[in-house]
Design a protein around this motif. Structure first.
Motif, PDB file in Angstrom:
ATOM      1  N   UNK A 125      42.716  -6.308  17.365  1.00 39.79           N
ATOM      2  CA  UNK A 125      43.944  -6.497  16.586  1.00 39.79           C
ATOM      3  C   UNK A 125      43.868  -5.723  15.277  1.00 39.79           C
ATOM      4  N   UNK A 126      42.695  -5.726  14.640  1.00 42.44           N
ATOM      5  CA  UNK A 126      42.525  -4.969  13.396  1.00 42.44           C
ATOM      6  C   UNK A 126      42.758  -3.478  13.656  1.00 42.44           C
ATOM      7  N   UNK A 127      42.282  -2.980  14.793  1.00 42.44           N
ATOM      8  CA  UNK A 127      42.496  -1.577  15.152  1.00 42.44           C
ATOM      9  C   UNK A 127      43.967  -1.252  15.341  1.00 42.44           C
ATOM     10  N   UNK A 128      44.694  -2.144  16.006  1.00 37.59           N
ATOM     11  CA  UNK A 128      46.137  -1.946  16.206  1.00 37.59           C
ATOM     12  C   UNK A 128      46.872  -1.948  14.865  1.00 37.59           C
ATOM     13  N   UNK A 129      46.478  -2.842  13.979  1.00 38.27           N
ATOM     14  CA  UNK A 129      47.120  -2.899  12.663  1.00 38.27           C
ATOM     15  C   UNK A 129      46.805  -1.653  11.835  1.00 38.27           C
ATOM     16  N   UNK A 130      45.579  -1.160  11.943  1.00 44.10           N
ATOM     17  CA  UNK A 130      45.228   0.072  11.236  1.00 44.10           C
ATOM     18  C   UNK A 130      46.043   1.245  11.786  1.00 44.10           C
ATOM     19  N   UNK A 131      46.224   1.308  13.095  1.00 41.99           N
ATOM     20  CA  UNK A 131      47.063   2.362  13.684  1.00 41.99           C
ATOM     21  C   UNK A 131      48.485   2.276  13.140  1.00 41.99           C
ATOM     22  N   UNK A 132      49.012   1.071  13.050  1.00 40.51           N
ATOM     23  CA  UNK A 132      50.353   0.883  12.499  1.00 40.51           C
ATOM     24  C   UNK A 132      50.400   1.362  11.044  1.00 40.51           C
ATOM     25  N   UNK A 133      49.381   0.997  10.266  1.00 40.92           N
ATOM     26  CA  UNK A 133      49.332   1.415   8.860  1.00 40.92           C
ATOM     27  C   UNK A 133      49.254   2.943   8.754  1.00 40.92           C
ATOM     28  N   UNK A 134      48.549   3.572   9.666  1.00 41.97           N
ATOM     29  CA  UNK A 134      48.439   5.048   9.643  1.00 41.97           C
ATOM     30  C   UNK A 134      49.794   5.720   9.866  1.00 41.97           C
ATOM     31  N   UNK A 135      50.654   5.112  10.696  1.00 45.54           N
ATOM     32  CA  UNK A 135      51.993   5.683  10.867  1.00 45.54           C
ATOM     33  C   UNK A 135      52.777   5.594   9.567  1.00 45.54           C
ATOM     34  N   UNK A 136      52.567   4.522   8.828  1.00 48.70           N
ATOM     35  CA  UNK A 136      53.238   4.371   7.525  1.00 48.70           C
ATOM     36  C   UNK A 136      52.622   5.309   6.486  1.00 48.70           C
ATOM     37  N   UNK A 137      51.309   5.533   6.601  1.00 46.61           N
ATOM     38  CA  UNK A 137      50.646   6.441   5.661  1.00 46.61           C
ATOM     39  C   UNK A 137      51.178   7.870   5.827  1.00 46.61           C
ATOM     40  N   UNK A 138      51.422   8.280   7.070  1.00 43.62           N
ATOM     41  CA  UNK A 138      51.958   9.621   7.327  1.00 43.62           C
ATOM     42  C   UNK A 138      53.319   9.817   6.673  1.00 43.62           C
ATOM     43  N   UNK A 139      54.039   8.717   6.469  1.00 42.48           N
ATOM     44  CA  UNK A 139      55.360   8.773   5.823  1.00 42.48           C
ATOM     45  C   UNK A 139      55.249   8.584   4.306  1.00 42.48           C
ATOM     46  N   UNK A 140      54.028   8.436   3.807  1.00 42.43           N
ATOM     47  CA  UNK A 140      53.822   8.262   2.367  1.00 42.43           C
ATOM     48  C   UNK A 140      54.124   6.858   1.871  1.00 42.43           C
ATOM     49  N   UNK A 141      54.104   5.872   2.774  1.00 42.24           N
ATOM     50  CA  UNK A 141      54.495   4.511   2.412  1.00 42.24           C
ATOM     51  C   UNK A 141      53.310   3.613   2.027  1.00 42.24           C
ATOM     52  N   UNK A 142      52.101   4.032   2.360  1.00 38.75           N
ATOM     53  CA  UNK A 142      50.906   3.246   2.044  1.00 38.75           C
ATOM     54  C   UNK A 142      49.723   4.218   2.007  1.00 38.75           C
ATOM     55  N   UNK A 143      48.694   3.863   1.268  1.00 38.53           N
ATOM     56  CA  UNK A 143      47.460   4.643   1.269  1.00 38.53           C
ATOM     57  C   UNK A 143      46.336   3.760   1.798  1.00 38.53           C
ATOM     58  N   UNK A 144      45.543   4.316   2.711  1.00 37.55           N
ATOM     59  CA  UNK A 144      44.500   3.552   3.392  1.00 37.55           C
ATOM     60  C   UNK A 144      43.122   4.002   2.940  1.00 37.55           C
ATOM     61  N   UNK A 145      42.281   3.020   2.681  1.00 32.63           N
ATOM     62  CA  UNK A 145      40.860   3.243   2.452  1.00 32.63           C
ATOM     63  C   UNK A 145      40.152   2.497   3.570  1.00 32.63           C
ATOM     64  N   UNK A 146      39.609   3.243   4.556  1.00 29.85           N
ATOM     65  CA  UNK A 146      38.878   2.592   5.653  1.00 29.85           C
ATOM     66  C   UNK A 146      37.399   2.658   5.328  1.00 29.85           C
ATOM     67  N   UNK A 147      36.835   1.519   4.972  1.00 25.96           N
ATOM     68  CA  UNK A 147      35.446   1.458   4.545  1.00 25.96           C
ATOM     69  C   UNK A 147      34.480   1.894   5.633  1.00 25.96           C
ATOM     70  N   UNK A 148      34.842   1.715   6.899  1.00 25.59           N
ATOM     71  CA  UNK A 148      33.930   2.115   7.981  1.00 25.59           C
ATOM     72  C   UNK A 148      33.789   3.631   8.064  1.00 25.59           C
ATOM     73  N   UNK A 149      34.674   4.386   7.414  1.00 27.85           N
ATOM     74  CA  UNK A 149      34.569   5.846   7.373  1.00 27.85           C
ATOM     75  C   UNK A 149      33.633   6.326   6.261  1.00 27.85           C
ATOM     76  N   UNK A 150      33.224   5.429   5.371  1.00 27.31           N
ATOM     77  CA  UNK A 150      32.379   5.828   4.254  1.00 27.31           C
ATOM     78  C   UNK A 150      30.945   6.035   4.703  1.00 27.31           C
ATOM     79  N   UNK A 151      30.319   7.031   4.144  1.00 28.82           N
ATOM     80  CA  UNK A 151      28.931   7.317   4.485  1.00 28.82           C
ATOM     81  C   UNK A 151      28.033   6.129   4.130  1.00 28.82           C
ATOM     82  N   UNK A 152      27.231   5.723   5.079  1.00 28.62           N
ATOM     83  CA  UNK A 152      26.280   4.637   4.865  1.00 28.62           C
ATOM     84  C   UNK A 152      26.851   3.246   5.081  1.00 28.62           C
TER      85      UNK A 152
END
Length: 155
Positions: A125-152
């Motif tokens: 469910x978290x993955x589906x919600x992140x995908x939804x947020x990414x569609x909004x990010x592409x439109x400039x409506x939200x900015x995402x910080x995905x901690x799992x993408x951070x080194x370490x």
């Protein structure tokens, strides 16, 4: 005013806490975020709330709210210690109970300026919600910080 919501896996390790805290502090200092909203149904939610509570000791202007997926009259939830209140998104009273948590999360993504996420496996469910947020990010409506993408960052 900028606001931030959190989405992540319920089995998140406590090792992610410093990453959450660092991301929150950066949003406070660089983006002037003052309002933080967190759910209450998993370890990532708990750790996110803990990170904001720790930072409230140094940044007195920030506020922390618990997001309620169920109507407060039907499902009483006390405001946790240190939180500034609870928040029940508009329109949730019409959502069937089995969809309440995911709809509340989606509503918060719709109205937040920033999203701090901790999602490393998309089949959730978290993955589906992140995908939804990414569609909004592409439109400039939200900015995402995905901690799992951070080194370490732990997974």
């Amino acid at each position: 005013m900028p606001s931030c919501f959190f989405i992540g896996h319920r089995e998140a390790s406590a090792l992610i806490l410093p990453y959450i805290k660092s991301a929150v502090e950066k949003l406070i200092q660089e983006e002037k975020v003052r309002d933080f909203y967190v759910g209450g149904y998993g370890n990532f939610d708990r750790l996110s709330g803990e990170a904001v509570l720790q930072l409230k000791k140094h940044f007195s202007a920030i506020r922390l709210y618990r997001v309620l997926p169920y109507h407060p009259a039907d499902h009483r939830k006390e405001t946790p210690d240190g939180f500034d209140g609870t928040y029940y998104p508009d329109g949730m009273e019409y959502v069937p109970r089995q969809y309440a948590i995911s709809r509340a999360n989606r509503a918060m993504i719709d109205q937040s300026t920033f999203l701090i996420s901790y999602v490393w496996h998309p089949a959730s469910n978290a993955g589906k919600l992140l995908d939804y947020a990414r569609t909004r990010e592409k439109k400039g409506l939200i900015r995402i910080i995905n901690l799992s993408d951070m080194e370490g960052a732990p997974k």
